[in-house]
Write a protein that holds these residues in place. Sequence first.
Motif, short mmCIF file in Angstrom:
data_model
loop_
_atom_site.label_atom_id
_atom_site.label_comp_id
_atom_site.label_asym_id
_atom_site.label_seq_id
_atom_site.Cartn_x
_atom_site.Cartn_y
_atom_site.Cartn_z
N THR A 259 0.99 -1.04 0.06
CA THR A 259 -0.16 -0.07 0.09
C THR A 259 0.94 1.29 0.00
OG1 THR A 259 -1.79 -1.29 1.19
CG2 THR A 259 -1.82 1.17 1.27
N ALA A 260 2.02 1.44 0.77
CA ALA A 260 2.72 2.50 1.00
C ALA A 260 3.55 2.56 -0.39
CB ALA A 260 3.61 2.35 2.04
N ILE A 262 2.67 1.67 -3.47
CA ILE A 262 1.91 2.28 -4.50
C ILE A 262 1.42 3.70 -4.19
CG2 ILE A 262 -0.64 2.36 -5.19
CD1 ILE A 262 -0.49 -0.98 -4.56
N LYS A 263 1.11 4.35 -3.03
CA LYS A 263 0.81 5.63 -2.81
C LYS A 263 1.93 6.34 -2.95
CE LYS A 263 -0.91 8.47 1.05
NZ LYS A 263 -1.11 8.37 2.52
N ARG A 264 3.13 6.02 -2.42
CA ARG A 264 4.40 6.91 -2.71
C ARG A 264 4.62 7.07 -4.20
NH1 ARG A 264 5.16 10.89 -1.24
NH2 ARG A 264 4.94 10.18 0.88
N ARG A 265 4.66 6.14 -5.10
CA ARG A 265 5.01 5.96 -6.20
C ARG A 265 4.03 6.79 -7.04
NH1 ARG A 265 8.62 2.57 -8.96
NH2 ARG A 265 10.01 1.29 -7.31
N ARG A 266 2.92 6.80 -6.76
CA ARG A 266 1.85 7.59 -7.40
C ARG A 266 2.15 9.25 -7.14
NH1 ARG A 266 -2.55 5.74 -9.93
NH2 ARG A 266 -4.18 7.29 -8.78
N ALA A 267 2.16 9.55 -5.95
CA ALA A 267 2.35 10.75 -5.57
C ALA A 267 3.76 11.43 -6.01
CB ALA A 267 2.50 11.05 -3.86
N ASP A 291 -6.64 5.97 -12.22
CA ASP A 291 -6.55 5.14 -11.03
C ASP A 291 -5.79 3.89 -10.70
OD1 ASP A 291 -8.44 7.34 -10.15
OD2 ASP A 291 -10.14 6.12 -10.29
N VAL A 294 0.24 2.43 -11.49
CA VAL A 294 1.49 2.36 -10.46
C VAL A 294 2.80 2.42 -11.32
CG1 VAL A 294 2.59 1.39 -8.45
CG2 VAL A 294 0.06 1.20 -8.79
N GLN A 350 9.63 4.25 -3.90
CA GLN A 350 9.31 4.67 -2.48
C GLN A 350 10.42 4.76 -1.78
OE1 GLN A 350 9.04 1.84 -4.43
NE2 GLN A 350 10.00 -0.15 -3.37
#
Length: 370
Positions: A259-260, A262-267, A291, A294, A350
């Motif tokens: 989860t982290a 995915i979130k970090r790479r997208r941001a 959406d 990734v 990440q």
Amino acid sequence: MMPEIGSSFWMDPAVGIRAGTGEGNGSPLTLSGFGISGSDEVFLSTGRAAQGMALDEIRRRNPAAGRRALLPPFTCHTVVEPFLARGYEIFPCPVDDSLRTAPEALRDAVEVSGADVVLLHRYFGFETLAGCGGVVESLRGKGVVFLEDRTQSLFSGWPALPADYIVGSLRKWAGMPDGGYVFCREGLFPEKPDVYDEALTAAAIRASAAKYEYIFHARGEKQAMLDLFAEAENILDSENGVYRISPVSERAFRALDRTALIKRRRANYRVIYEGVRGLPWIRPITGALTDRDVPLYCPLWVKDRAALQSSLREHRIYAPVVWPRPETLPPVCGAAEEIYSHILCIPVDQRYGEDDMERIVRHITEQDQE
């Protein structure tokens, strides 16, 4: 001094990797949570080995099959080499300037080339094969064998193509000595390796430990650390046998916070995308995130790639060329040739935060390539 951005992963000592190789935790490694499944699966040391196992299995099941292969026109030499080593004639499939292949272009390329085997991959975690699933299913009914390489789209939400084999590499996403996989849609693989490459694992751990000490504690010499990584890569590149994935890499992959990640790479991707998209001499090749995307990197078309790469390097930002054009690849479409000549990939993984990305954008926007 500003910290470095980019280059080889280090491995987090919190997962116990630096203490030694050890064994796995007893439960089988799986990619079921990534939408990848099949009637049989093998986890190997590299994606190249996984691809080779799939090609050998194709030949075992149908010894009389032809040796004409359709491959992505913009790809790594490690994708091309297993085909050439087995006597295949290579034909490239076209892409546009965003690395997308239209369904009708895929169908036409298979029919014109007379391909017996087709390998496809989505680029950099984005859906670059939209609508191609139906073509794959239709051509499979006519005897064409399909492989999907999921290396770049492992964490993305795009479903796997209805291919005969799914292959890929794990180690492109995080710090681990090795890691590849091959899944078959039907049947079983008759032979599976039961030993891992201990020399590779040991060399990679030494290199990773040296980088961790260099990055976080300013210990050791950079060149010595780079030499250790080169040693590990040389071992990997010269592998002649087929090895299973190491217990270290199994443990490292299980320890990933998906989860982290995915979130970090997208941001991080968004920061780069928004920061450079108005510049006239640079273009994010893969466009805005959806959406399900990734990103593996943020790939950029750059007017003068060498100048930007050199400037970023002076600020301890290491942006790789992914990929140099394989010498063994036949002539490809104009869009792919253009990307080979101008692509530069920005690390968005990440290990880094949005402040790091803003630092990259700042140095990019200071350039003048108009």
